[in-house]
Write an enzyme that holds these catalytic residues in place. Structure first.
Site: not given
Ligand code: NDP
Length: 312
Positions: A134, A137-138
Site C-alpha cells: 500500500c 499507507c507507507d
C-alpha cells in the site's frame, strides 16, 4: 442468539451502500466492518472518477461520508470480523470474531478483495521493514529514497506515480514487455522522469540487513540473453492485483477458480437463496468504487424483496 433480518459483511462502497438502502427500507441492517473499516479505498489517495465529486475526494473521506449516511438511517455498524459461516439452512449462522454467533435471514457479502503478494519468502522476512502492498499507507516513510513497485496494471502505475511524488527514484518492475494499465496511467508513468520502467524483469529476492536495501531481479528469464540485475532500493511495493475475500463462504457459495463469488448474471444473487454478493468479492471485471456501490444497492433491494416474499 442475536437474530437480524439483514446482515452485511464488509464495509467498502458496496457494504455501506447496501446499508444505506437496507436501512431506508426498514430492514434494520447490522453491518460488520471487518479488518479494514472502509475497505480498500481507505488506502487510496485521491478518487477522481466517482461521479458527483468534480474536484475529487480522498478515499478515507468518501468512506467516512458513506458510513455517516448509512448511520443516519439507522444502520447498526459494528467493528468485527466474520470468521465462519453455516449457510446450510435458513436462518443462516455467521460467527463474528470466532465467538459470537448471529442468525440472519438475509446476508449481503461485501468483503472485497485483498492485495496479492509474489509468494517469495523475502516478502515475509521484510514485512514492515521495507515491503508494503500500500503506497498510500507507507509511501511517507520513503521520502527522498529509492523504491520499487511491482506490477504493470493501473494500481502499479498509480502507486508508482504517487511514490514518485515522495521518493527520489521509483523503479517499476514489469514482467511483460508492456504495461496493462489504461493509456492515461501509462502516459503518467512514461513521462515521469523519476520513474524507470524495467520491462521483462521478475523479482527473485530481496537483500538487506534487517531492512530492505536491494532486490535481485532477472531480466528476460529463460531467454538466451537472460541477465541477473541488482537494484539498490529502500522500499518494495506490491501492486500485482487482488484476491477476493470469499474463503469463509466457500463451503456453501459457488466461486470461480480464483475465488470470485459467482452471481446470477445481472443480479447479486448467489446459489444460496437470501445470500447476495456485491462489490469486488464478486467482480473480476470492473472493480471500481462506483460499480461496487451499484451492486451494493442491488443487493439491498434483493434482500428487501426476498424478506417480503417470505413474509419475514
Ligand atoms: P491487474 O490485474 O489489472 O494488474 C496486475 C498486474 O500485476 C499486471 O501487470 C500483472 O502482469 C502483474 N502481475 C500479476 N502477478 C504477478 C506476478 N506474480 N509477478 C509479477 N507481476 C505480476 O490489477 P490492478 O490491481 O492493477 O487493477 C485491478 C483493477 O482495478 C483493474 O481493472 C484496473 O483497471 C482497476 N484500477 C483502476 C484504477 C483507476 O481507474 N484509477 C486504479 C487502480 C486499479 P501481467 O500483465 O503480466 O498479467
Amino acid at each position: 442468539m442475536e437474530k437480524v433480518r439483514c446482515l452485511i459483511i464488509g464495509s467498502g462502497p458496496a457494504g455501506y451502500t447496501a446499508a444505506i438502502y437496507a436501512s431506508r427500507a426498514n430492514l434494520s441492517p447490522v453491518l460488520y466492518e471487518g479488518m479494514q473499516p472502509g475497505g480498500q479505498l481507505t488506502t487510496t489517495n485521491e478518487v477522481e472518477n466517482f461521479p458527483g465529486y468534480p474536484s475529487g475526494i480522498t478515499g478515507p473521506e468518501m468512506m467516512e461520508d458513506l458510513r455517516k449516511q448509512a448511520e443516519r438511517f439507522g444502520a447498526d455498524i459494528r467493528f468485527g470480523m466474520a470468521t465462519a459461516t453455516d449457510l446450510s439452512a435458513s436462518p443462516y449462522k455467521v460467527t463474528i470474531d470466532g465467538e459470537t454467533v448471529i442468525e440472519a435471514e438475509t446476508i449481503i457479502i461485501s468483503t472485497g478483495a485483498t492485495a496479492k503478494y509474489l509468494g517469495i519468502p523475502d516478502e515475509q522476512k521484510y514485512a514492515g521493514s521495507g515491503v508494503s502492498a500500500c503506497a498510500t499507507c507507507d509511501g511517507f516513510f520513503y521520502r527522498k529514497m529509492t523504491v520499487a513497485v511491482v506490477g504493470g496494471g493501473d494500481t502499479a502505475c498509480e502507486e508508482a506515480t504517487y511514490l514518485a511524488g515522495l521518493a527520489n527514484k521509483v523503479y517499476l518492475i514489469v514482467r511483460k514487455n508492456f504495461l496493462r494499465a489504461s493509456k492515461i496511467m501509462q502516459d503518467r508513468v512514461m513521462s515521469n522522469p523519476k520513474i524507470e520502467v524495467l520491462f521483462e524483469h521478475e523479482t527473485l529476492g530481496l537483500t538487506g540487513e534487517g531492512v530492505v536495501q536491494g532486490a535481485n531481479l532477472v531480466k528476460r528469464s529463460g531467454q538466451a540473453d537472460e541477465e541477473q540485475v541488482h537494484i539498490v532500493i529502500d522500499g518494495f511495493f506490491l501492486a500485482i492485483g487482488h484476491k477476493p475475500n470469499s474463503d469463509i463462504f466457500k463451503p456453501w457459495i459457488e466461486t470461480d477458480e480464483i475465488g470470485y463469488i459467482k452471481t446470477v448474471p445481472g443480479t447479486p444473487r448467489t446459489n444460496v437463496p437470501g445470500v447476495f454478493a456485491c462489490g469486488d468479492v464478486s467482480d473480476p471485471h470492473y472493480r471500481q468504487a462506483i460499480t461496487a456501490a451499484g451492486t451494493g444497492c442491488q443487493a439491498a433491494i434483493e434482500s428487501e424483496r426476498y424478506l417480503s416474499e417470505k413474509g419475514l
